[in-house]
Design a protein around this motif. Structure first.
Motif, PDB file in Angstrom:
ATOM      1  N   THR A  30      42.705  51.799  27.439  1.00 23.61           N
ATOM      2  CA  THR A  30      41.572  50.907  27.661  1.00 23.61           C
ATOM      3  C   THR A  30      42.000  49.617  28.358  1.00 23.61           C
TER       4      THR A  30
ATOM      5  N   PRO B  79      35.491  55.567  30.652  1.00 19.08           N
ATOM      6  CA  PRO B  79      35.707  54.933  29.350  1.00 19.08           C
ATOM      7  C   PRO B  79      36.132  55.916  28.259  1.00 19.08           C
ATOM      8  N   ILE B  80      35.570  57.098  28.259  1.00 14.38           N
ATOM      9  CA  ILE B  80      35.951  58.107  27.260  1.00 14.38           C
ATOM     10  C   ILE B  80      37.400  58.538  27.487  1.00 14.38           C
ATOM     11  N   LEU B  81      37.750  58.788  28.749  1.00 19.18           N
ATOM     12  CA  LEU B  81      39.118  59.185  29.075  1.00 19.18           C
ATOM     13  C   LEU B  81      40.115  58.092  28.696  1.00 19.18           C
TER      14      LEU B  81
ATOM     15  N   ASN C 293      29.915  58.095  31.975  1.00 17.23           N
ATOM     16  CA  ASN C 293      30.892  57.538  31.026  1.00 17.23           C
ATOM     17  C   ASN C 293      32.172  58.362  30.926  1.00 17.23           C
ATOM     18  N   VAL C 294      32.621  58.881  32.043  1.00 16.06           N
ATOM     19  CA  VAL C 294      33.838  59.679  32.036  1.00 16.06           C
ATOM     20  C   VAL C 294      35.065  58.800  31.842  1.00 16.06           C
TER      21      VAL C 294
ATOM     22  N   ARG D 106      44.233  56.158  25.087  1.00 18.03           N
ATOM     23  CA  ARG D 106      44.640  54.810  24.667  1.00 18.03           C
ATOM     24  C   ARG D 106      45.077  53.959  25.858  1.00 18.03           C
TER      25      ARG D 106
ATOM     26  N   LYS E 217      39.739  55.742  26.466  1.00 19.98           N
ATOM     27  CA  LYS E 217      39.795  55.582  25.012  1.00 19.98           C
ATOM     28  C   LYS E 217      40.650  56.676  24.373  1.00 19.98           C
ATOM     29  N   ARG E 218      40.467  57.902  24.831  1.00 22.47           N
ATOM     30  CA  ARG E 218      41.230  59.017  24.245  1.00 22.47           C
ATOM     31  C   ARG E 218      42.710  58.945  24.583  1.00 22.47           C
TER      32      ARG E 218
ATOM     33  N   THR F 187      30.473  58.612  38.083  1.00 22.32           N
ATOM     34  CA  THR F 187      31.505  58.574  37.050  1.00 22.32           C
ATOM     35  C   THR F 187      31.158  57.559  35.981  1.00 22.32           C
ATOM     36  N   GLU F 188      30.696  56.397  36.402  1.00 18.40           N
ATOM     37  CA  GLU F 188      30.330  55.360  35.448  1.00 18.40           C
ATOM     38  C   GLU F 188      29.108  55.759  34.627  1.00 18.40           C
TER      39      GLU F 188
END
Length: 142
Positions: free
Chosen positions: A115, A106-108, A103-104, A113, A110-111, A99-100
């Motif tokens: 973080t 961090p993208i999830l 980059n699943v 919101r 960020k999208r 998963t890391e």
């Protein structure tokens, strides 16, 4: 087909299967950089050689155990929890590393919101996986 040819065919088939599975495992470890990433996530980069040795040693041990049909004559209640725990830890760490690497999360985060709540998101996913597995094993399977 006579017996020598049948034995030769089985040997070639077993070798081909072993090469295919071994190549897939090596490709998974190398392409996704799992061992270094796992060492980085666990903040134990100095022990990456230990992680590599554990993967190779575990593969060799269980290959020998399978080939020579090693048996353990202990009650299942004593024997099964420890391998189950180790298998669960391995699969969980492998899934976390994958998963890391991809980059699943961090993208999830960020999208959506989220973080600032990334740790809580990971914990919620882990707890959900544990709850789902326990439900499947203890309730649904029976």
């Amino acid at each position: 087909m006579s017996d020598p040819f049948a034995g030769l065919f089985m040997a070639v088939l077993g070798l081909a299967g072993g090469i295919a599975v071994g190549s897939g495992m090596v490709a998974l470890l190398i392409v996704f950089d799992l061992i270094p990433r796992l060492a980085q996530l666990s903040r134990a980069f100095n022990f990456s050689a230990v992680f590599e040795s554990a993967v190779v040693g575990g593969s060799m041990f269980w290959t020998w155990a399978d080939f020579f049909e090693w048996k353990v004559s202990l009650p299942a209640a004593l024997v099964l929890p420890l391998p189950g725990l180790f298998c669960g830890i391995f699969i969980g760490m492998l899934a976390a590393a994958l998963t890391e690497v991809m980059n699943v999360l961090p993208i999830l985060a960020k999208r959506l919101r989220l973080t600032a709540y990334l740790g809580a998101l990971v914990l919620a996913m882990v707890m959900g996986k544990i709850a789902g597995s326990l439900f499947d094993w203890l309730i649904y399977q029976w």
